[in-house]
Design a protein around this motif. Structure first.
Motif, PDB file in Angstrom:
ATOM      1  N   ASP A 257      46.391 -34.744  57.914  1.00 27.21           N
ATOM      2  CA  ASP A 257      45.934 -33.846  55.880  1.00 27.21           C
ATOM      3  C   ASP A 257      46.845 -35.206  55.653  1.00 27.21           C
ATOM      4  N   LEU A 260      48.290 -35.194  51.833  1.00 25.91           N
ATOM      5  CA  LEU A 260      50.085 -34.409  52.424  1.00 25.91           C
ATOM      6  C   LEU A 260      50.955 -35.431  52.881  1.00 25.91           C
ATOM      7  N   ILE A 291      48.612 -22.145  56.068  1.00 23.84           N
ATOM      8  CA  ILE A 291      48.281 -23.418  56.718  1.00 23.84           C
ATOM      9  C   ILE A 291      48.992 -23.526  54.914  1.00 23.84           C
ATOM     10  N   LYS A 295      51.623 -25.606  53.224  1.00 23.61           N
ATOM     11  CA  LYS A 295      51.165 -27.366  53.152  1.00 23.61           C
ATOM     12  C   LYS A 295      51.626 -27.184  51.547  1.00 23.61           C
ATOM     13  N   LYS A 299      55.269 -28.630  51.787  1.00 24.14           N
ATOM     14  CA  LYS A 299      55.283 -29.507  52.124  1.00 24.14           C
ATOM     15  C   LYS A 299      55.139 -29.558  53.712  1.00 24.14           C
ATOM     16  N   TYR A 300      55.157 -28.537  54.288  1.00 20.59           N
ATOM     17  CA  TYR A 300      55.802 -28.281  55.702  1.00 20.59           C
ATOM     18  C   TYR A 300      53.854 -29.113  56.359  1.00 20.59           C
ATOM     19  N   PHE A 301      54.421 -29.466  57.592  1.00 18.85           N
ATOM     20  CA  PHE A 301      53.370 -29.806  58.129  1.00 18.85           C
ATOM     21  C   PHE A 301      53.176 -28.630  59.451  1.00 18.85           C
TER      22      PHE A 301
END
Length: 703
Positions: A257, A260, A291, A295, A299-301
């Protein structure tokens, strides 16, 4: 400017935390505008090496080879017309002397003035040498221009230290650094005066402030003393490297992403990627929900397995590097748990009520003031979808499309879509399967918004294509029908995107549907709500199609040649374009295209209507007899190929007409005195024109 006259320049503005989504653009604009201004002042060359800096707390730029002073410039200044500059005796007029004085010249400059033609009269010009700007002057102007032009999403107003003055900027600014080599450049901005002192990482810098030695040591000092990777691109690359490394250790892959990544890069100055996890039970919730919440909110992957399925592990990009990261990991795991629990709660609650039970609720959701509720819209989409399916001649498809259209918007009144509007359609597909509606209807519901953007996939089945077409046509026809037409850059209802979606479905899915037929099917669904917009919508769609085809690499001549015929079966257009391209490569193409253009002009000038027919008994010249015979032969073969859809071979068959056409125009006078002969020859040309232009208007290929 010589190398010894130049030094490298550093400019840096230290602020409070800048908006992360805007940081990349802010950094690029800061460096580009500032360097462009310096170049305009003659202080730096056009090919200077530039390095941009943008971190959460700074915008900056490093420029190589900046002069301390720009070279002087010779300038010829226009004064006034010569007739005004001198009196009858040839003496300088008061107006001339006053103009010279304003430019710093006395009466002694009059003999050196130049007379030059300026339009119909002569004017006087004076040669000047304009001193080059100093770096302090040029940089001050560049900083002022740069701050004024920054693409700031929202301006803040804040007080300066004196307690009286206030400044407007994206965030409060605290320090300004401007170094030419090791020398401070005396400039100011936002109430700050430039010096050599900056600040590093809020928590991990070795000291509260860092004294920059010279322009070239800035990045290294920030990294070593301030624990900051100042360059946006370098910091982003480091995040990507750490994400890949951490994921590989788990045998997984981080979600891709770019938006992101850019946002996270705007949040951290010293990235440190950590691996976290959540309870396996949450994986029962659709992965799109999990997800999105990770996100968008955190703001995590998320980490995916080899099959692209979500796992219970995710990556966090921290801004600190403690020796023991367990507290940071546990904190992030603790924070994400309630978010995932909310998603699970919404999913469980939503499934207690079927999609069909939710449909009446759409009557309370406003769609448009002039077009009614979402419930009214659903009724129109259903009517259009049934009509399209019937046009395709599939009775089973009519029922499937009708059911999917009836339920397609029902997820708008679910808790999950209320929390995450991005999941509309996707959640409808999940809930349809839970309701036992089967994959065809569920996929159609999920896919009916597709294609949502350039490169997006098309709906997976015919029911999905029909409902997606109906949905986009309802939007286009309805909004055009009430006068909501895109203007300039403004397209609040994304009608251009809807038009491109219709084009892609008709072309790429090779649907045997004409554009005018589709519009005719859509208009009746609105009753008296709209004014018939078919002509305007058709033009709008064809304009989008023309632009799309040019972007795909077709020339303007090729696109014009095909679209000039008003082809309604959009699925045919790619084959027609390839046929035109193949025809244009033939040695006979240029001559035939020119002849076609000539024929079109002759027919256009005829005062009487011309029928595409001729009587061989009225032919007087061998050339027209030969052309009539050859046109008949070519028409028979070209028509067979055209009807079979072999447009390339159909056009290539026209090559045999080049010689008889050339001979006709060499030997035959079209505008004969005998009106019957003239009409017969025009009928022959009209017949030829029709034969040549079935695939495309070949005259458009003539330069």
């Amino acid at each position: 400017m010589s190398a010894q006259d130049t030094k490298n320049l550093l400019v840096e503005l230290v602020c409070e935390e800048l908006p992360p989504k805007a940081l990349k653009k802010l950094g690029e604009a800061f460096s580009a505008t500032l360097v462009a201004s310096l170049h305009g002042a003659g202080l730096v060359g056009a090919n200077a090496v530039v390095k941009s800096f943008a971190s959460p707390r700074r915008l900056g730029v490093h420029v190589e080879g900046v002069a301390a002073k720009a070279a002087d410039r010779a300038l010829q200044q226009k004064l006034m017309p010569a007739a005004v500059a001198f009196d009858k005796e040839g003496n300088a007029s008061p107006a001339l002397l006053k103009k010279l004085a304003s430019l710093g010249f006395g009466p002694e400059a009059v003999p050196s003035l130049k007379r030059q033609p300026d339009g119909k009269a002569e004017s006087l010009f004076v040669d000047q040498v304009v001193p080059g700007a100093t770096l302090a002057e040029g940089l001050q102007k560049a900083i002022d221009e740069t701050l004024a032009k920054l693409p700031i999403p929202k301006v803040m107003s804040y007080q300066l230290a004196d307690g009286w003055s206030d400044v407007k900027f994206v965030r409060p600014a605290h320090r300004l650094v401007a170094l030419h080599g090791a020398d401070v450049v005396p400039v100011g901005a936002l109430g700050l005066s430039a010096d050599r002192v900056t600040q590093g990482h809020r928590f991990e810098a070795k000291s509260a402030t860092i004294t920059i030695r010279d322009a070239d040591s800035h990045a290294a000092q920030l990294r070593d003393e301030g624990s900051v990777i100042a360059g946006f691109a370098e910091r982003r690359a480091e995040i990507v490297r750490q994400l890949a490394e951490a994921a590989a250790k788990q045998g997984l892959a981080p979600i891709q992403d770019d938006a992101l990544l850019d946002e996270v890069c705007g949040l951290v100055e010293r990235p440190n990627v950590l691996t976290c996890q959540f309870e396996q039970d949450f994986l029962a919730v659709p992965q799109e929900c999990l997800i999105l919440t990770m996100k968008a909110n955190q703001k995590y992957f998320p980490l995916l397995d080899a099959a692209g399925r979500l796992t219970n592990k995710f990556l966090v990009v921290s801004n600190i590097r403690p020796e023991d990261a367990s507290a940071v990991i546990q904190g992030n795991e603790r924070v994400v748990r309630p978010r995932l629990a909310d998603a699970k709660f919404f999913f469980d609650q939503d499934r207690r009520k079927s999609l069909a039970e939710r449909v009446p609720g759409l009557d309370k959701v406003v769609y448009h003031g002039k077009l009614g509720s979402q419930g009214a819209r659903v009724t129109r989409v259903r009517e259009i979808a049934r009509a399209i399916a019937a046009e395709l001649g599939d009775t089973g498809l009519v029922d499937q499309a009708d059911m999917a259209a009836r339920l397609a918007k029902a997820d708008l009144v679910t808790d999950m879509v209320g929390e995450f509007p991005e999941l509309q359609g996707i959640m409808g597909g999940y809930y349809a399967r839970h309701d036992g509606l089967g994959d065809i209807v569920a996929d159609a519901i999920e896919d009916h918004y597709k294609p949502r953007f350039a490169g997006d996939a098309l709906p997976r089945n015919r029911a999905g294509l029909v409902v997606a077409l109906a949905d986009k046509l309802e939007t286009l026809v309805g909004l055009f029908g009430i006068g909501q037409v895109p203007t300039g850059d403004k397209d609040p209802f994304a009608l251009r995107r809807h038009a491109l979606g219709v084009i892609r479905m008709l072309v790429e899915a090779a649907l045997p549907l004409d554009l005018d037929t589709l519009l005719a099917l859509a208009v009746p669904a609105f009753g008296e709500l709209i004014t018939d917009p078919r002509a305007a919508v058709s033009t709008f769609v064809v304009e989008r199609l023309a632009g799309s085809l040019r972007e795909q690499g077709y020339s303007a001549h090729e696109v014009d040649a095909v679209l000039a015929l008003g082809v309604q079966r959009l699925a045919d257009i790619p084959r027609r374009l390839e046929a035109v391209r193949a025809f244009a490569a033939l040695p006979e193409a240029a001559a035939l295209a020119a002849a076609n253009k000539r024929i079109a002009n002759i027919l256009k000038k005829s005062t009487d209507p011309v029928e595409a027919k001729a009587d061989p008994a009225l032919f007087a010249e061998d050339a027209e007899r030969a052309l009539w015979q050859d046109v008949g032969t070519v028409r028979r073969s070209a028509d067979v190929l055209f009807e079979a859809g072999d447009y390339t071979s159909s056009l290539k068959a026209l090559a045999a007409l080049r010689t008889p056409v050339d001979k006709f125009f060499d030997d035959v006078m079209v505008n004969a005195e005998d009106p019957k002969v003239r009409a017969n020859r025009l009928g022959l040309l009209a017949t030829l024109h029709g034969v040549m232009n079935r695939v495309a208007d070949l005259s458009r290929l003539s330069a």
